[in-house]
Scaffold this motif. Structure first.
Motif, mmCIF file in Angstrom:
data_model
loop_
_atom_site.group_PDB
_atom_site.id
_atom_site.type_symbol
_atom_site.label_atom_id
_atom_site.label_comp_id
_atom_site.label_asym_id
_atom_site.label_seq_id
_atom_site.Cartn_x
_atom_site.Cartn_y
_atom_site.Cartn_z
ATOM 1 N N LYS A 1 11.480 20.420 -27.460
ATOM 2 C CA LYS A 1 10.839 21.727 -27.334
ATOM 3 C C LYS A 1 9.500 21.547 -26.618
ATOM 4 N N ASN A 2 9.097 22.581 -25.893
ATOM 5 C CA ASN A 2 7.811 22.594 -25.166
ATOM 6 C C ASN A 2 7.664 21.401 -24.223
ATOM 7 N N ARG A 3 8.788 20.962 -23.619
ATOM 8 C CA ARG A 3 8.679 19.792 -22.752
ATOM 9 C C ARG A 3 7.895 20.100 -21.469
ATOM 10 N N HIS A 4 7.773 21.413 -21.130
ATOM 11 C CA HIS A 4 6.981 21.767 -19.939
ATOM 12 C C HIS A 4 5.497 21.449 -20.138
ATOM 13 N N LYS A 5 5.081 21.249 -21.418
ATOM 14 C CA LYS A 5 3.678 20.914 -21.690
ATOM 15 C C LYS A 5 3.443 19.402 -21.690
ATOM 16 N N LEU A 6 4.534 18.622 -21.638
ATOM 17 C CA LEU A 6 4.418 17.169 -21.739
ATOM 18 C C LEU A 6 4.641 16.520 -20.379
#
Length: 619
Positions: free
Chosen positions: A369-374
């Protein structure tokens, strides 16, 4: 609810309840499409959650026959003034029918956006969804089994329906942005693109040889698009096999079909992210595509086969093989191919494709989840070459596991295990010995007279080095671990290579291993620097307790610098004294191998530019 509505001229409609089916629990619990399989007495449904459901309708229709009338139990047709009055009487008779649960459920097959249509054609089930994919399925013991999925043109995410034409084409109807699109799977192009505002609307499409009509509702208005058939001014002189460059080719086998010359079956992989199964007639010299595999999300760089039962994959039914394809985004796909003679079709061969398994190294990343932030730490790995490990189903390994070696751009050599029955492809061993991009792998099996066997592997990298590995131990250990852990395991480490040879000054682009009649191995390689290298190896068992493993001896090495004027991208040892090489310089050269030297016999110019790969077979 399944209701049968009968209407006779001059009489009011007659309605009876035929079946009552339970949809599986989910947030949006309603069906979106359905189709009957009358011969099997089954019903296939698609629901809003993207699942496909299979129901039995034989027991329902049997019960329904007893209650042919909805009201009063009489024999006269029921006359109702409105559907609202009809509804309660239907509900009253639900108790007369059993509530059917699904026989088979493929949950979320088309994702959360739902299934849009289900079609039956020639005994196969086809489903479409708003995930940009349509799937081919079959019935196996009253269970739905996915054979393969297809992705039409790029950007057509909202597929609504499939139409099978009388001339053998498959039309895909859907919405691309705010346009209605009709896409031909045979020509691979859009036949129509009609601006209508997008997919959230009622619509209907009809085509005939004379005209085509598309009706839709937009902002409350009923709109009609009508187009009369026009003579086709465009002629395809030579159809392309792929949309972009072909990166790999493999010869699957030859087939004899009554009334036809010998037919050769090939598989090609391309930068256009597809693999194509095609047939080439020795008479017409024309290549005809049989099937297109579109499961890859990046380019297809490598292909490998494990032939089916029988002599060279020929069974009673035809030519069968397991096909492995791999390439960008660290993705491997595995398919079961079955080619049979079909005297009716134009190609004279029919090819059935069943998708068996797939593997992605970074699947855990896709599920985050939220891989666009990593920030993704490891670069995208690309598989450069594949080789099936031969002879793994023996007395020492009484298992249906097949093993596959892969050369990877991140500097590793990886071994995968395939359990066909469970449709699992598992990473079982790896090594980062090369420390740079590995370009080629080739697996081979050595047996001694007393029945001892060794699985050996050859890998080549961009620094010109060729390494030889004994992978027998890791394969045996992997089988034990997979049996105990039921198909899940942590990858083992491969031992250090037995021998490493610096064969070239830069990358090894082609590699081939040939077993001689004396039981030795000729390893031929071609490089970016235009050179060819051949070495003769002998496999022996180490003597004594300390050296009980495999021992490799290099008996002879021959190098031919500047054999070609460009990269040598294809090499084959045809006989112990005969080699064939092909290069980007568009020359196909035969070499005579003499003690200590390679002597050119002949050189032929060919018109294939930027040669990617070479394959040979014996007639």
């Amino acid at each position: 609810l399944w209701r049968d509505v009968t209407h006779r001229p001059g009489q009011a409609p007659w309605v009876r309840l035929m079946g009552w089916y339970l949809l599986p629990p989910c947030k949006q619990r309603w069906h979106t499409c359905a189709a009957f399989l009358p011969q099997e007495g089954l019903l296939v449904c698609g629901d809003r959650r993207g699942s496909l459901l299979l129901f039995s309708c034989s027991s329902s229709s049997g019960s329904a026959a007893e209650s042919t009338n909805i009201a009063n139990g009489g024999t006269d047709p029921v006359v109702e003034d409105s559907s609202n009055e009809l509804e309660p009487s239907c509900l009253l008779h639900k108790g007369a029918l059993p509530l059917e649960s699904p026989l088979s459920v493929l949950f979320g097959l088309h994702g959360k956006t739902g299934v849009t249509s289900v079609t039956i054609h020639r005994g196969y089930i086809y489903s479409t969804g708003r995930d940009g994919v349509y799937r081919q399925l079959r019935l196996q013991d009253q269970q739905l089994e996915v054979l393969q999925k297809h992705r039409p043109c790029k950007g057509l995410q909202w597929i609504e329906e499939l139409r099978f034409t009388s001339d053998g084409d498959l039309l895909v109807l859907g919405f691309h942005a705010d346009n209605f699109v009709v896409w031909s799977s045979r020509t691979g192009e859009n036949l129509h693109c009609i601006p209508c505002g997008g997919g959230h609307r009622s619509w209907s499409y009809y085509s005939s040889p004379l005209a085509e009509v598309f009706a839709f509702i937009k902002s409350g208005d009923v709109m009609l698009y009508h187009r009369e058939a026009e003579p086709c001014e465009q002629q395809v002189l030579l159809a392309s096999l792929h949309g972009r460059e072909i990166t790999c080719v493999r010869h699957l086998g030859a087939m004899e079909v009554p009334g036809h010359a010998t037919l050769n079956v090939f598989v090609t992989g391309s930068e256009d992210t597809t693999a194509c199964v095609l047939v080439l007639s020795e008479n017409s010299r024309a290549a005809m595509p049989l099937a297109r595999l579109s499961d890859h999300i990046s380019s297809v760089r490598a292909l490998a086969f494990a032939m089916g039962p029988g002599d060279e994959g020929f069974g009673d039914e035809g030519l069968s093989a397991l096909l492995f394809s791999a390439g960008g985004r660290a993705q491997i796909e595995c398919y079961q191919l079955l080619c049979t003679g079909d005297t009716v079709s134009k190609s004279a061969v029919a090819c059935q494709v069943i998708h068996v398994a797939s593997h992605r190294l970074d699947k855990h990343w896709e599920q985050k989840k939220n891989r666009h932030k990593l920030v993704k730490m490891d670069p995208e790995t690309r598989y450069m070459s594949l080789s099936v490990v031969p002879g793994t189903t023996t007395k020492q390994l009484p298992t249906p596991w097949k093993f596959l070696a892969a050369a990877c751009s991140d500097g590793s050599v990886r071994i995968f295990g395939l359990l066909e029955a469970a449709r699992k492809l598992v990473l079982v061993a790896e090594s980062f010995h090369h420390q740079r991009c590995v370009l080629k792998v080739e697996a081979f099996l050595h047996t001694w007279a007393e029945g001892k066997r060794r699985h050996l592997l050859c890998s080549a990298a961009t620094d010109g080095s060729i390494a030889f590995w004994d992978i027998t131990g890791p394969i045996v250990d992997a089988v034990d671990a997979l049996h105990q852990a039921e198909g899940e395991m942590q990858p083992l480490a491969l031992d250090t290579p037995l021998v490493t040879i610096m064969a070239h000054s830069c990358g090894v682009n082609s590699l081939h291993i040939h077993k001689t009649p004396e039981g030795q191995y000729l390893v031929a390689s071609g490089s970016d620097d235009g050179s060819i290298h051949v070495c003769l190896l002998e496999v022996a068992l180490g003597r004594g307790e300390a050296a009980a493993g495999t021992c490799l001896q290099v008996l002879e090495r021959v190098s031919r610098p500047c054999a070609h004027a460009a990269h040598v991208t294809g090499i084959r040892v045809l006989r112990p004294d005969l080699l064939l090489s092909a290069s980007v310089d568009q020359r196909l050269t035969l070499w005579n191998r003499l003690p200590g030297e390679l002597v050119p016999l002949s050189s032929t110019f060919f018109h294939v530019p930027d040669l990617a790969e070479l394959d040979c077979w014996e007639v």
